[in-house]
Scaffold this active site. Structure first.
Site, PDB file in Angstrom:
ATOM      1  NE  ARG A 104      -2.660  -0.148   3.845  1.00  0.00           N
ATOM      2  CZ  ARG A 104      -3.340   0.260   4.907  1.00  0.00           C
ATOM      3  NH1 ARG A 104      -4.487   0.144   4.325  1.00  0.00           N
ATOM      4  NH2 ARG A 104      -2.963   0.802   5.503  1.00  0.00           N
ATOM      5  CB  THR A 108      -2.786   7.283  -2.812  1.00  0.00           C
ATOM      6  OG1 THR A 108      -1.640   5.400  -2.722  1.00  0.00           O
ATOM      7  CG2 THR A 108      -1.483   8.088  -2.887  1.00  0.00           C
ATOM      8  CG  ASP A 200       2.401  -2.907   8.959  1.00  0.00           C
ATOM      9  OD1 ASP A 200       2.606  -4.210   8.497  1.00  0.00           O
ATOM     10  OD2 ASP A 200       2.713  -2.110   8.299  1.00  0.00           O
ATOM     11  CG  ASP A 203       5.781  -3.576   9.675  1.00  0.00           C
ATOM     12  OD1 ASP A 203       6.584  -3.824   8.999  1.00  0.00           O
ATOM     13  OD2 ASP A 203       5.850  -2.345  10.058  1.00  0.00           O
TER      14      ASP A 203
HETATM   15  C1  PRP Z   1      -0.933  -5.055   4.235  1.00  0.00           C
HETATM   16  C2  PRP Z   1      -1.899  -5.582   4.444  1.00  0.00           C
HETATM   17  C3  PRP Z   1      -2.792  -6.402   2.876  1.00  0.00           C
HETATM   18  C4  PRP Z   1      -3.144  -4.379   3.274  1.00  0.00           C
HETATM   19  C5  PRP Z   1      -4.492  -4.487   3.245  1.00  0.00           C
HETATM   20  O1  PRP Z   1      -0.164  -4.763   4.017  1.00  0.00           O
HETATM   21  O2  PRP Z   1      -1.083  -6.853   4.785  1.00  0.00           O
HETATM   22  O3  PRP Z   1      -2.306  -6.735   1.898  1.00  0.00           O
HETATM   23  O4  PRP Z   1      -2.477  -3.881   4.047  1.00  0.00           O
HETATM   24  O5  PRP Z   1      -4.811  -2.726   3.042  1.00  0.00           O
HETATM   25  P1  PRP Z   1      -6.115  -2.370   1.631  1.00  0.00           P
HETATM   26  O6  PRP Z   1      -6.943  -3.280   1.900  1.00  0.00           O
HETATM   27  O7  PRP Z   1      -6.087  -1.109   2.192  1.00  0.00           O
HETATM   28  O8  PRP Z   1      -5.260  -2.984   0.850  1.00  0.00           O
HETATM   29  P2  PRP Z   1       1.028  -4.310   3.270  1.00  0.00           P
HETATM   30  O9  PRP Z   1       0.676  -3.102   1.680  1.00  0.00           O
HETATM   31  O10 PRP Z   1       1.673  -3.296   5.010  1.00  0.00           O
HETATM   32  O11 PRP Z   1       2.764  -4.669   2.176  1.00  0.00           O
HETATM   33  P3  PRP Z   1       3.361  -6.073   3.295  1.00  0.00           P
HETATM   34  O12 PRP Z   1       2.306  -6.642   4.145  1.00  0.00           O
HETATM   35  O13 PRP Z   1       4.312  -5.266   2.922  1.00  0.00           O
HETATM   36  O14 PRP Z   1       3.676  -4.802   4.834  1.00  0.00           O
HETATM   37  N1  URA Z   2      -2.546  -3.352   6.362  1.00  0.00           N
HETATM   38  C1  URA Z   2      -2.762  -3.988   8.367  1.00  0.00           C
HETATM   39  O1  URA Z   2      -0.925  -4.694   8.644  1.00  0.00           O
HETATM   40  N2  URA Z   2      -2.904  -3.055   9.231  1.00  0.00           N
HETATM   41  C2  URA Z   2      -4.199  -2.829   9.034  1.00  0.00           C
HETATM   42  O2  URA Z   2      -4.518  -1.974   9.721  1.00  0.00           O
HETATM   43  C3  URA Z   2      -4.363  -2.169   7.710  1.00  0.00           C
HETATM   44  C4  URA Z   2      -3.233  -2.601   6.394  1.00  0.00           C
END
Ligand code: PRP
Ligand code: URA
Length: 209
Positions: A104, A108, A200, A203
Site C-alpha cells: 500500500r 494514497t 501492521d 511487520d
Molecule cells: C497490508 C496487508 C494487506 C493490505 C491491506 O499490506 O497485509 O495486504 O495492507 O490494506 P488494504 O485493504 O487497504 O489494501 P502492506 O501494504 O502493509 O504490505 P506488507 O504486507 O508487505 O507489509
Molecule cells: N494493513 C495492516 O497490516 N494493518 C492494518 O490495520 C491495515 C492495513
C-alpha cells in the site's frame, strides 16, 4: 452478492485476541497466524469436491471419499499473506502456491503491484487468496482482479481481520468470491489502519520496523 462467512469459533477468537495484544512477540504472532489460518481453512474448504475411490482396508475393499479435481492453489498477497500459507498447506499438502506482491502506498493507501506468479493452468483450480488484513480492500480487490485476468474463476478470500469498509468494497468488486473473515472490526482510522485491529500485520509477522 458474495457469500461472507464471519468466524465465531471460540478458538479462533481466542487466538485473534492474543494477536491483537501489542506485547505478543514475533515468534508467537507468526505461529498464531498459521494456526488461525488452519482453523479457518478447515471451515472454508468444507465444499471441496470429492470422489469415491476404492481402498483395501486390512479387512476388505471399500469405496471411500477423497478430494478430487485439480490441485488447489493458495495465493498469498505478499508479504503478510505468506504467514497463512503453511496453516492451509497442513490441510491440503498437495496444493500449489502462487504469489502476488502488493504494497500500500503510504500516502494514497492504494495498492502498488510488484510481482505476480500463479500456478498454471489456473482456470480449473480452487484458489484460496490469503491476507491477514482487509482494510480499504484495495489490495484484495487488485489481487483478485489479477488472478481473474490470468483465468482464475473459483476464488475464495481468507483474512483474519476485516474492516467493514473493505468488506463492502470487496463484495461489490468481486460478488462471485467467497469471503472468510476471522473477525469483523469496527472501522478504519484516518491512516486506513483497522481499529482496534492488530497493527501492521507484515511487520508483526516478520519482525520488521
Ligand atoms: C497490508 C496487508 C494487506 C493490505 C491491506 O499490506 O497485509 O495486504 O495492507 O490494506 P488494504 O485493504 O487497504 O489494501 P502492506 O501494504 O502493509 O504490505 P506488507 O504486507 O508487505 O507489509
Ligand atoms: N494493513 C495492516 O497490516 N494493518 C492494518 O490495520 C491495515 C492495513
Amino acid at each position: 452478492m458474495s457469500k461472507v462467512y464471519i468466524n465465531k469459533h471460540p478458538l479462533v477468537q481466542h487466538k485473534i485476541s492474543i494477536l491483537r495484544d501489542k506485547n505478543t512477540g514475533t515468534n508467537e504472532f507468526r505461529s498464531l497466524v498459521g494456526e488461525i489460518a488452519m482453523l479457518m481453512g478447515y471451515e472454508a474448504l468444507n465444499d471441496l469436491p470429492t470422489e469415491e475411490v476404492e481402498v483395501e482396508t486390512p479387512l476388505e475393499k471399500c469405496m471411500t471419499e477423497m478430494i478430487s479435481g485439480r490441485k488447489m492453489a493458495i495465493v498469498p498477497i505478499l508479504r503478510a499473506g505468506l504467514g497463512m500459507v503453511d496453516g492451509i498447506l497442513q490441510l491440503v499438502p498437495a496444493s500449489k502456491v502462487g504469489h502476488i506482491g502488493l504494497y500500500r502506498d503510504e500516502e494514497t493507501h492504494t495498492p502498488v503491484e510488484y510481482y505476480c506468479k500463479l500456478p498454471s493452468p489456473i482456470e480449473e483450480r480452487i484458489i484460496v487468496v490469503t491476507d491477514p488484513m482487509l482494510a480499504t480492500g484495495g489490495s484484495a480487490i487488485d489481487a483478485i482482479s489479477q488472478i481473474k485476468k490470468h483465468g482464475g474463476k473459483k476464488i475464495k478470500f481468507m483474512c483474519i481481520i476485516a474492516a467493514p469498509e473493505g468488506l463492502k468494497a470487496l463484495e461489490e468488486a468481486h460478488p462471485d468470491v467467497q469471503i472468510y473473515v476471522g473477525h469483523l472490526d469496527r472501522q478504519l482510522n484516518s491512516d486506513a489502519y483497522i481499529c482496534p485491529g492488530l497493527g501492521d500485520a507484515g511487520d508483526r509477522i516478520f519482525g520488521t520496523k
